[in-house]
Write an enzyme that holds these catalytic residues in place. Structure first.
Site, PDB file in Angstrom:
ATOM      1  N   LYS A 116       0.829  -1.200   0.000  1.00 57.66           N
ATOM      2  CA  LYS A 116       0.000   0.000   0.000  1.00 57.66           C
ATOM      3  C   LYS A 116       0.868   1.257   0.000  1.00 57.66           C
ATOM      4  O   LYS A 116       0.516   2.276  -0.603  1.00 57.66           O
ATOM      5  CB  LYS A 116      -0.940  -0.003   1.205  1.00 57.66           C
ATOM      6  CG  LYS A 116      -2.072  -1.019   1.135  1.00 57.66           C
ATOM      7  CD  LYS A 116      -2.999  -0.860   2.325  1.00 57.66           C
ATOM      8  CE  LYS A 116      -4.203  -1.792   2.236  1.00 57.66           C
ATOM      9  NZ  LYS A 116      -3.821  -3.200   2.380  1.00 57.66           N
ATOM     10  N   GLU A 200      -2.162   7.139   7.458  1.00 55.28           N
ATOM     11  CA  GLU A 200      -2.761   8.169   6.625  1.00 55.28           C
ATOM     12  C   GLU A 200      -3.877   8.873   7.386  1.00 55.28           C
ATOM     13  O   GLU A 200      -4.496   8.302   8.293  1.00 55.28           O
ATOM     14  CB  GLU A 200      -3.278   7.604   5.311  1.00 55.28           C
ATOM     15  CG  GLU A 200      -4.403   6.603   5.420  1.00 55.28           C
ATOM     16  CD  GLU A 200      -4.829   6.061   4.054  1.00 55.28           C
ATOM     17  OE1 GLU A 200      -6.037   5.761   3.920  1.00 55.28           O
ATOM     18  OE2 GLU A 200      -3.990   5.931   3.151  1.00 55.28           O
ATOM     19  N   ARG A 292      -7.452  -7.962  -8.785  1.00 53.38           N
ATOM     20  CA  ARG A 292      -8.226  -9.179  -8.952  1.00 53.38           C
ATOM     21  C   ARG A 292      -9.674  -8.802  -9.207  1.00 53.38           C
ATOM     22  O   ARG A 292     -10.040  -7.624  -9.163  1.00 53.38           O
ATOM     23  CB  ARG A 292      -8.146 -10.049  -7.693  1.00 53.38           C
ATOM     24  CG  ARG A 292      -8.556  -9.287  -6.429  1.00 53.38           C
ATOM     25  CD  ARG A 292      -8.534 -10.161  -5.206  1.00 53.38           C
ATOM     26  NE  ARG A 292      -8.655  -9.411  -3.965  1.00 53.38           N
ATOM     27  CZ  ARG A 292      -9.783  -8.978  -3.448  1.00 53.38           C
ATOM     28  NH1 ARG A 292     -10.925  -9.206  -4.066  1.00 53.38           N
ATOM     29  NH2 ARG A 292      -9.803  -8.314  -2.315  1.00 53.38           N
TER      30      ARG A 292
END
Length: 680
Positions: A116, A200, A292
């Site tokens: 990430k 974050e 995916r």
């Protein structure tokens, strides 16, 4: 096109891929674990091979074993489904190196998105909006604390590797940071094998809106519009829909363009999902790309009319994207909910066990069921407890919500507890109806979605309907036995309760799970007088079908949904019991007709001096030892079950007398794990 494909996953996604392959004339190869030898994907595939033990680490995560099966079976391609190996770049590389096609993005694209932190940096460089935060490699707690304080609160800690809501914590103050960091890293380490995190800024009351993208091997990337997934609990999606009622057309186009830009930035091929957090002001920020197919892909298929699995196969085979951006249609509104074996009133505790009854709506143009189990199958402790996905479509959102309510009312799941009633309350809640729900609504206001006391008149009507169903079924069974007997015209074959000299009465006892209700019934053939301790109800003209009861109750006509199947009669230790399900269009009830003179069973109370395992699982952490003094509610140990961590707490204050497990142990449901005593 391929001749044979191996599906390296299980459950509803494996069944979904098998259906598309069958449509295209492609043979399928399934793999299974010891827990899945009789599963539906095994039964539906053309071939099936055992790959190991029940736990994913012993079977579905063994990429080399799955690759050996692909070679042995002659499969030309491997479809990884979602989860397990679908985002494993090393597995994708190994598949390609073996001369077999991996149906998904290239490993290089996965690696760019596998972290990430790296993904966020890459997207920022590509001009895709990102949330302020820290993505550095230095993971020392002191530095992370300083960075968190600099970013400001609230903030989110995220596992840098993985997904599915695992390894995520919201922190609202500096004092909460280090305990949450420790918990998040431990969960990430257990789920993904790596404990790196990123920080974050947390956007208050955000919407979660994702864009479905597709890329081919010729540099083409397009988007298939959005899905809104703001109805979440603990970062797990509960309800997904398309289109989003929140987006304006300008915002939709801007987010679609950003998603395509993100796809180009990593040379993306095949199906993927770019996930965004959207603020109340319309500002949107990149979260991640799921490399995916997503669980919620059917809502996109409904509104676009496309088969995304077929697109996956065609792109993997080397074909260009079947459509250009301007050819992507969007018609109507689709909504998906996931039917789980879980108990919402017990903290959404996952369940397991045999599905003794599984009745779902019949698929049609407005209703779709994607499931990997059928009645009689078992939901095991080793995998996700999802039973099926229920997807509905209609011309607009209000009608789609009405379709969803009707479809949920038709669902009956017996065996492990389910979330059906919770979903019914959810789709009637004002935040869903008005499309104002945000990602924190369910966690913040969960009590609003829990059961509320029903109106007494509503309860009496439901009980009268259940009694009427039981009487009509009893009469039908009696007539059937008489017709099959040697004397079908015998007066003893009558079920009207007739007595010499007075009107006969039949005694019914209905158990609603909380108390027993005795009903004295007079009449037959759909006309009854039902007497209870608090009054009577006159029933006239009752007619029963396989799905509904129509009758006049005290002069007012009602049509209620009922489960009136003959196989509802079950045997118990004291005779037969008959479950009767009633749904009045807003709420469901279950009444069990029990023998009229059966004594009520004694309810044993849970032991208050011990911590019990709420379900089968594995102990991952013990946080106490013999001799410790603990407070009520203090965490004693952590167990892992059905892909989630459960914190087990002290039921009372006391001294730890015995710890019966060690880290790594597997335990059964209701096993006593820690025993407490008084200090004396």
């Amino acid at each position: 096109m391929f001749n044979k494909i191996l599906i390296a996953n299980r459950g509803e996604i494996a069944c979904r891929v098998i259906r598309t392959c069958r449509k295209l004339g492609i043979r399928t190869v399934a793999v299974y674990s010891d827990a899945d030898s009789d599963a539906q994907h095994v039964r539906q595939a053309d071939e099936a091979y055992r790959i190991g033990g029940a736990r994913p680490q012993e079977s579905y995560l063994l990429g080399d074993v799955i690759l050996d099966v692909a070679k042995q079976s002659g499969a030309q391609a491997i479809h990884p489904g979602y989860g397990f190996l679908s985002e494993n770049a090393d597995f994708a590389d190994a598949v390609e190196a073996a001369g077999i096609v991996f149906i998904g993005p290239k490993a290089a694209s996965m690696r760019k998105m596998g972290s990430k932190a790296g993904a966020k940096q890459l997207m920022q460089a590509a001009g895709v909006p990102v949330v302020p935060g820290y993505t550095g490699e230095d993971q020392s707690p002191a530095l992370l604390q300083r960075e968190a304080d600099a970013i400001g609160y609230p903030l989110m800690i995220k596992a840098a590797h993985g997904g599915g809501g695992k390894g995520m914590r919201i922190v609202r103050s500096s004092e909460e940071f280090l305990p949450n960091l420790e918990s998040c890293q431990r969960e990430a380490r257990n789920a993904f094998g790596r404990d790196r995190v990123l920080l974050e800024r947390y956007v208050e009351k955000p919407r979660h809106i994702e864009i479905q993208i597709f890329g081919d091997g010729y540099g083409n990337v397009i988007h298939l519009n959005e899905r809104e997934c703001s109805a979440q609990r603990r970062y797990q999606k509960v309800l997904e829909e398309s289109p989003s009622a929140f987006l304006t057309q300008d915002l939709r186009e801007a987010m679609g363009a950003a998603a395509v830009q993100a796809g180009h930035a990593i040379d993306y091929q095949n199906a993927g999902t770019v996930e965004f957090i959207v603020g109340q002001d319309g500002g949107f920020y990149f979260m991640e790309i799921n490399t995916r197919l997503q669980v919620e892909h059917p809502v996109t298929e409904y509104v676009t009319g496309l088969d995304l699995v077929e697109w996956q196969l065609r792109v993997a085979f080397g074909e260009r994207l079947p459509k250009a951006q301007h050819e992507i249609a969007q018609r109507g509104h689709a909504i998906e909910v996931r039917l789980y074996a879980e108990d919402p009133e017990a903290g959404f505790l996952p369940g397991s066990g045999k599905l003794t009854r599984l009745h779902l709506p019949a698929p049609d143009a407005h209703t779709r069921i994607d499931g990997g189990v059928i009645e009689g199958d078992t939901v095991t402790i080793f995998y996700d407890p999802m039973i099926a996905k229920l997807i509905v479509w209609d011309e607009d959102r209000p009608r789609a919500l009405a379709r969803l309510r009707d479809a949920l009312a038709q669902c009956t799941i017996d065996g492990p507890k389910s979330n059906v009633a919770f979903l019914e309350r959810l789709c009637r809640h004002a935040t869903v109806v008005d499309a104002t729900i945000d990602t924190g609504t369910l966690d913040r206001d969960l009590e609003d979605f829990m059961p509320k006391p029903a109106d007494p008149a509503q309860v009496r009507l439901a009980r009268a309907a259940a009694a009427t169903v039981a009487l009509l079924q009893e009469e039908a069974r009696t007539r059937a036995r008489a017709a099959a007997s040697s004397d079908p015209s015998s007066p003893w074959a009558s079920a009207d309760g007739w007595r010499l000299g007075h009107a006969g009465q039949r005694r019914l006892v209905l158990d609603d799970g909380q108390q027993r209700h005795t009903i004295l019934a007079q009449g037959s053939g759909g006309d009854y007088r039902l007497e209870e301790a608090d009054g009577a109800c006159e029933v006239r003209g009752a007619r029963l079908t396989d799905t509904h009861l129509d009758a006049r109750f005290d002069g007012a006509s009602h049509r209620v949904l009922v489960d009136a199947h003959a196989d509802a009669v079950q045997r118990s230790g004291s005779g037969s019991v008959q479950p009767v399900d009633v749904h009045d269009g807003e709420r469901r009830w279950r009444f069990v007709r029990v023998p009229a003179y059966q004594p009520a069973s004694e309810q044993g109370s849970a032991a208050g001096d011990r911590a019990l395992a709420p379900m089968p699982g594995r102990i991952v952490l013990i946080k106490t030892q013999v001799g410790d003094t603990v407070e009520q509610g203090q965490e004693l140990l952590v167990m892992e079950a059905m892909k989630m961590e459960l914190s087990l707490k002290a039921p009372c204050a006391g001294v730890v007398k015995e710890v019966r497990v060690t880290a790594g142990d597997f335990v059964e449901a209701d096993a006593a794990l820690v025993l407490l005593g008084s200090e004396a």
